[in-house]
Design a protein around this motif. Structure first.
Motif, PDB file in Angstrom:
ATOM      1  N   THR A  73       1.014  -1.194   0.366  1.00  0.00           N
ATOM      2  CA  THR A  73      -0.102  -0.377  -0.439  1.00  0.00           C
ATOM      3  C   THR A  73       0.698   1.539   0.219  1.00  0.00           C
ATOM      4  N   LEU A  74       1.546   1.484   0.775  1.00  0.00           N
ATOM      5  CA  LEU A  74       2.700   2.733   0.811  1.00  0.00           C
ATOM      6  C   LEU A  74       3.215   3.117  -0.007  1.00  0.00           C
ATOM      7  N   PRO A  75       4.204   2.144  -0.835  1.00  0.00           N
ATOM      8  CA  PRO A  75       4.534   2.504  -2.388  1.00  0.00           C
ATOM      9  C   PRO A  75       3.715   2.843  -3.000  1.00  0.00           C
ATOM     10  N   LEU A  76       2.606   2.738  -2.893  1.00  0.00           N
ATOM     11  CA  LEU A  76       1.972   3.400  -4.170  1.00  0.00           C
ATOM     12  C   LEU A  76       0.594   4.714  -3.773  1.00  0.00           C
ATOM     13  N   VAL A  77       1.050   5.020  -2.742  1.00  0.00           N
ATOM     14  CA  VAL A  77       0.410   6.047  -1.691  1.00  0.00           C
ATOM     15  C   VAL A  77       1.588   6.976  -2.252  1.00  0.00           C
ATOM     16  N   ARG A  78       2.671   6.528  -2.660  1.00  0.00           N
ATOM     17  CA  ARG A  78       4.150   7.357  -2.408  1.00  0.00           C
ATOM     18  C   ARG A  78       3.616   8.446  -3.181  1.00  0.00           C
ATOM     19  N   ASN A  79       2.886   9.072  -4.049  1.00  0.00           N
ATOM     20  CA  ASN A  79       2.884  10.410  -4.569  1.00  0.00           C
ATOM     21  C   ASN A  79       2.177  11.157  -3.372  1.00  0.00           C
ATOM     22  N   THR A  80       0.496  10.580  -3.061  1.00  0.00           N
ATOM     23  CA  THR A  80      -0.400  11.806  -2.658  1.00  0.00           C
ATOM     24  C   THR A  80       0.701  11.511  -1.140  1.00  0.00           C
ATOM     25  N   ILE A  81       1.478  10.624  -0.197  1.00  0.00           N
ATOM     26  CA  ILE A  81       2.352  11.396   0.526  1.00  0.00           C
ATOM     27  C   ILE A  81       2.642  12.424   0.565  1.00  0.00           C
ATOM     28  N   GLY A  82       3.531  12.172  -0.599  1.00  0.00           N
ATOM     29  CA  GLY A  82       4.799  13.302  -1.324  1.00  0.00           C
ATOM     30  C   GLY A  82       3.995  14.744  -0.901  1.00  0.00           C
ATOM     31  N   THR A  83       2.350  14.834  -1.553  1.00  0.00           N
ATOM     32  CA  THR A  83       0.958  16.003  -1.177  1.00  0.00           C
ATOM     33  C   THR A  83       1.339  15.519   0.076  1.00  0.00           C
ATOM     34  N   SER A  84       0.893  15.341   0.957  1.00  0.00           N
ATOM     35  CA  SER A  84       0.953  15.225   1.916  1.00  0.00           C
ATOM     36  C   SER A  84       1.387  16.064   2.654  1.00  0.00           C
ATOM     37  N   VAL A  85       3.043  15.892   2.542  1.00  0.00           N
ATOM     38  CA  VAL A  85       3.728  16.448   3.616  1.00  0.00           C
ATOM     39  C   VAL A  85       4.167  17.534   2.667  1.00  0.00           C
ATOM     40  N   ILE A  86       4.424  18.144   1.625  1.00  0.00           N
ATOM     41  CA  ILE A  86       4.654  19.696   1.046  1.00  0.00           C
ATOM     42  C   ILE A  86       3.011  20.587   1.307  1.00  0.00           C
ATOM     43  N   LEU A  87       1.811  19.847   1.422  1.00  0.00           N
ATOM     44  CA  LEU A  87       0.777  20.900   2.212  1.00  0.00           C
ATOM     45  C   LEU A  87       0.876  21.104   3.764  1.00  0.00           C
ATOM     46  N   ALA A  88       1.884  19.689   4.454  1.00  0.00           N
ATOM     47  CA  ALA A  88       2.112  20.133   5.728  1.00  0.00           C
ATOM     48  C   ALA A  88       2.361  20.586   6.280  1.00  0.00           C
ATOM     49  N   ALA A  89       3.972  20.520   5.278  1.00  0.00           N
ATOM     50  CA  ALA A  89       5.048  22.111   5.311  1.00  0.00           C
ATOM     51  C   ALA A  89       4.681  23.489   4.794  1.00  0.00           C
ATOM     52  N   THR A  90       3.930  23.148   3.916  1.00  0.00           N
ATOM     53  CA  THR A  90       3.324  24.748   3.893  1.00  0.00           C
ATOM     54  C   THR A  90       2.313  25.594   4.819  1.00  0.00           C
ATOM     55  N   SER A  91       1.717  24.334   5.428  1.00  0.00           N
ATOM     56  CA  SER A  91       1.064  25.230   6.535  1.00  0.00           C
ATOM     57  C   SER A  91       1.531  25.653   7.370  1.00  0.00           C
ATOM     58  N   MET A  92       2.224  25.696   7.731  1.00  0.00           N
ATOM     59  CA  MET A  92       3.647  26.060   8.832  1.00  0.00           C
ATOM     60  C   MET A  92       3.682  27.379   8.337  1.00  0.00           C
ATOM     61  N   LEU A  93       3.720  27.785   6.993  1.00  0.00           N
ATOM     62  CA  LEU A  93       4.153  28.469   6.421  1.00  0.00           C
ATOM     63  C   LEU A  93       2.527  29.399   6.769  1.00  0.00           C
ATOM     64  N   LYS A  94       1.226  29.057   7.164  1.00  0.00           N
ATOM     65  CA  LYS A  94       0.384  29.862   6.754  1.00  0.00           C
ATOM     66  C   LYS A  94       0.148  30.065   8.635  1.00  0.00           C
ATOM     67  N   GLU A  95       0.610  29.370   9.465  1.00  0.00           N
ATOM     68  CA  GLU A  95       0.270  29.071  10.900  1.00  0.00           C
ATOM     69  C   GLU A  95       0.235  30.960  11.871  1.00  0.00           C
ATOM     70  N   PHE A  96      -1.505  31.451  11.742  1.00  0.00           N
ATOM     71  CA  PHE A  96      -1.002  31.939  12.771  1.00  0.00           C
ATOM     72  C   PHE A  96      -2.269  32.194  12.975  1.00  0.00           C
ATOM     73  N   GLU A  97      -3.321  31.934  12.879  1.00  0.00           N
ATOM     74  CA  GLU A  97      -4.787  32.141  14.200  1.00  0.00           C
ATOM     75  C   GLU A  97      -4.576  31.432  15.659  1.00  0.00           C
ATOM     76  N   LEU A  98      -3.543  30.403  15.393  1.00  0.00           N
ATOM     77  CA  LEU A  98      -3.755  29.113  16.426  1.00  0.00           C
ATOM     78  C   LEU A  98      -2.716  29.895  17.425  1.00  0.00           C
ATOM     79  N   ILE A  99      -1.682  30.372  17.035  1.00  0.00           N
ATOM     80  CA  ILE A  99      -0.937  30.981  17.942  1.00  0.00           C
ATOM     81  C   ILE A  99      -1.323  32.407  18.606  1.00  0.00           C
ATOM     82  N   TYR A 100      -1.860  33.591  17.600  1.00  0.00           N
ATOM     83  CA  TYR A 100      -2.071  34.704  17.850  1.00  0.00           C
ATOM     84  C   TYR A 100      -3.244  34.741  19.244  1.00  0.00           C
ATOM     85  N   MET A 101      -4.048  33.872  18.504  1.00  0.00           N
ATOM     86  CA  MET A 101      -5.350  33.557  19.844  1.00  0.00           C
ATOM     87  C   MET A 101      -4.745  33.326  21.108  1.00  0.00           C
ATOM     88  N   THR A 102      -3.878  32.486  20.638  1.00  0.00           N
ATOM     89  CA  THR A 102      -3.523  31.901  22.789  1.00  0.00           C
ATOM     90  C   THR A 102      -1.901  32.512  23.571  1.00  0.00           C
TER      91      THR A 102
END
Lengths: 294, 282
Positions: free
Chosen positions: B194-223
């Motif tokens: 399974t994992l080798p077959l979904v490798r591309n989507t894992i790559g997409t997820s890594v990009i999304l997860a990484a770039t989400s940290m360049l957008k993270e604002f509210e969860l810090i600003y509010m707390t």
């Protein structure tokens, strides 16, 4: 036909068994993990909802107690003390108008970029694609100045303009993908019937792309309803602020009215949860197609 | 004609701003003043001044959080997806529930967590007290600010789960046939097939997860709003403070350039190492 159907069914049963071949400890560990992430996700929402029906005193007294009786005082206070109603109406206006605008305008572009060949098309596609990957947090200062310059600072049209653009890449990818999947014969038939460019788009292509439209619209709705940073940057008066910003006020103004605070949180999160639960199919197909294409 | 409105939106909100950010990062730029200052803004980012210390801290935190996102966060999302792909009882409910923190307002979530971790009326301390530790009173967002903020996003990988789950559903069934012939079962099928077959989507997820940290604002600003001190500062929050509160536009935009550069770098790296040509051609 029947043969393949039986074949497929047998295959499926087979696969199901295969996938459940896991050993007992493995299955127990996995169940624990699934239970853990479910609780982790649900408990905060449930706790906030229960707390919103407690009195201030009960909230202060114990975090784990249930309300002695259901009271809506928190909600009344949230609407009376805070301008929650104004924020709510603003949010509804900004979200709905920007969703319609975004879908219509970007849908038009997606249609042209999917169905027609013209010079510079690839350049346009590449340029528009970059917007998907830009961290928008880096652009707050120029966007702030631009919105101010065109006279839309502190206004709902200003937020509508920015939100229509924030959803540009996602909508473009979903809609273009959908138009690409439509048979070209549809367009040709419209042309033979003598429908003009605009007519064939509005009366034939757009309605045919309804599922894609719905998917893009749901994602745009969620984005606009939840958006916080640009709402914070582009407004500073009650008359133009949206619901998520209302929560900002609780850090100071409501420090002592916790039930009003919990009630307001519920008012902010319930529409998103409802939209997601009711339109889950659209959200999931949008997220998967958008992400894989991105 | 049909393209015009979208191009206008693109120019107004993406193209002109990104050029502005790039150009004015070389200027001493505030309200009305705009004077060329070369690399001064960039120099002050790495100087020993308060700005320099804030920036280094913000970049460091952002990078640590990116590191945690592309490892812990993605792994957790994939693991949950593998569990759900076996369609255990209630799997759809789990999928929906796990996705909820990803679709509600982050500002609301911020306030929720702020209360959840409150030393007095918070649920976390409430439960610990109810379990017997009667005097327990930790102020999570002050005493363990970094850990607490980290937990509020690292553990919520519902989006990763949904993406991987959709990809697993599209794997042809014959593959599992051959897996069975090879005598594999349980986690071995997941790991080797399974994992080798979904490798591309894992790559997409890594990009999304990484770039989400360049957008993270509210969860810090509010707390924590970056505190205590500068302990939980990240790039978006620092840019916001420099641009909107201190009105130091040039400096804020120099930080913006760094943020965009990190984003581009991440995407290039992930593309090179995790994705096959299928992804690039779409």
């Amino acid at each position: 036909m029947q043969d393949t159907a039986i074949h497929r069914r047998r295959h499926r049963r087979h696969r199901l068994r295969l996938r459940q071949d896991a050993s007992l400890p493995e299955r127990i560990l996995m169940s624990l993990l699934l239970a853990f992430v479910t609780l982790l996700s649900l408990v905060p929402v449930i706790w906030v909802t229960i707390s919103s029906f407690k009195t201030n005193l009960e909230i202060m007294d114990s975090a784990v107690s249930l309300p002695s009786r259901i009271t809506f005082d928190g909600y009344v206070a949230a609407f009376r003390i805070a301008p929650i109603l104004t924020f709510f109406v603003n949010s509804v206006v900004v979200t709905s108008v920007s969703t319609v605008l975004n879908i219509l305008l970007v849908g038009m572009a997606a249609y042209v970029l999917a169905m027609f060949a013209f010079r510079g098309k690839n350049l346009v596609l590449v340029l528009l694609s970059t917007s998907l990957l830009l961290p928008m947090t880096a652009l707050i200062q120029p966007v702030y100045i631009i919105v101010q310059r065109i006279g839309l600072y502190n206004s709902l049209p200003g937020l509508i303009l920015v939100y229509s653009s924030l959803g540009l890449p996602t909508t473009l990818f979903i809609m273009r993908g959908y138009f690409l999947s439509l048979p070209r014969s549809l367009l040709e038939a419209a042309n033979i019937d003598g429908a003009g460019f605009l007519r064939s788009f509005l009366l034939i292509m757009l309605p045919s792309a309804r599922p894609g439209l719905a998917t893009a619209a749901v994602l745009q709705f969620l984005m606009a309803w939840n958006e916080f940073l640009y709402a914070l940057v582009l407004t500073n008066a009650i008359r133009s602020r949206t619901l998520p910003i209302a929560l900002n006020y609780f850090k100071s103004q409501f420090s002592f009215n916790y039930s009003a605070m919990f009630a307001s949180i519920v008012v902010v999160i319930i529409p998103s949860i409802l939209v997601f639960v009711l339109l889950q199919k659209q959200v999931i197909s949008g997220l998967t197609s958008g992400a894989v294409k991105g | 004609m049909f393209l015009a409105p979208t191009l206008v939106l693109f120019l107004l909100i993406y193209a002109v701003p990104i050029l502005t950010v790039g150009v004015t990062s070389f200027f001493d730029y505030s309200y009305a003043t705009l004077t060329f200052s070369g690399l001064d803004n960039y120099r002050s980012l790495v100087s020993g001044t308060l700005t320099g210390r804030e920036f280094v801290k913000a970049v460091g935190n952002t990078l640590i959080w990116i590191g945690l996102q592309i490892t812990v966060h993605v792994a957790l999302g994939v693991l949950v997806a593998l569990g759900l792909s076996r369609k255990p009882f209630g799997w759809k409910t789990v999928r929906t529930a796990y996705m909820l923190p990803n679709i509600v307002s982050l500002a609301a979530l911020g306030i929720i967590y702020l209360n959840l971790f409150d030393s007095r009326r918070g649920l976390v301390n409430g439960v610990i007290r109810a379990l017997g530790n009667k005097d327990f009173s930790v102020n999570w967002y002050v005493e363990h600010a970094f850990l607490t903020t980290t937990l509020t996003w690292t553990l919520f990988a519902g989006l990763v789960t949904i993406l991987i789950l959709a990809d697993i559903a599209s794997i042809p069934e014959d593959i599992y046939e051959s897996a069975r012939i090879d005598g594999a079962s349980g986690w071995k099928i997941d790991w080797y097939f399974t994992l080798p077959l979904v490798r591309n989507t894992i790559g997409t997820s890594v990009i999304l997860a990484a770039t989400s940290m360049l957008k993270e604002f509210e969860l810090i600003y509010m707390t924590t709003n970056g505190g205590p001190g500068i302990a939980t500062l990240n790039l978006p929050l620092l840019i916001y403070k420099k641009a909107l509160i201190e009105q130091n536009y040039g400096l804020a935009n120099a930080m913006g350039v760094v943020t965009i550069a990190i984003g581009v770098l991440l995407i290039v790296l992930v593309n090179r190492h995790l994705l096959s040509s299928r992804f690039e051609s779409t």
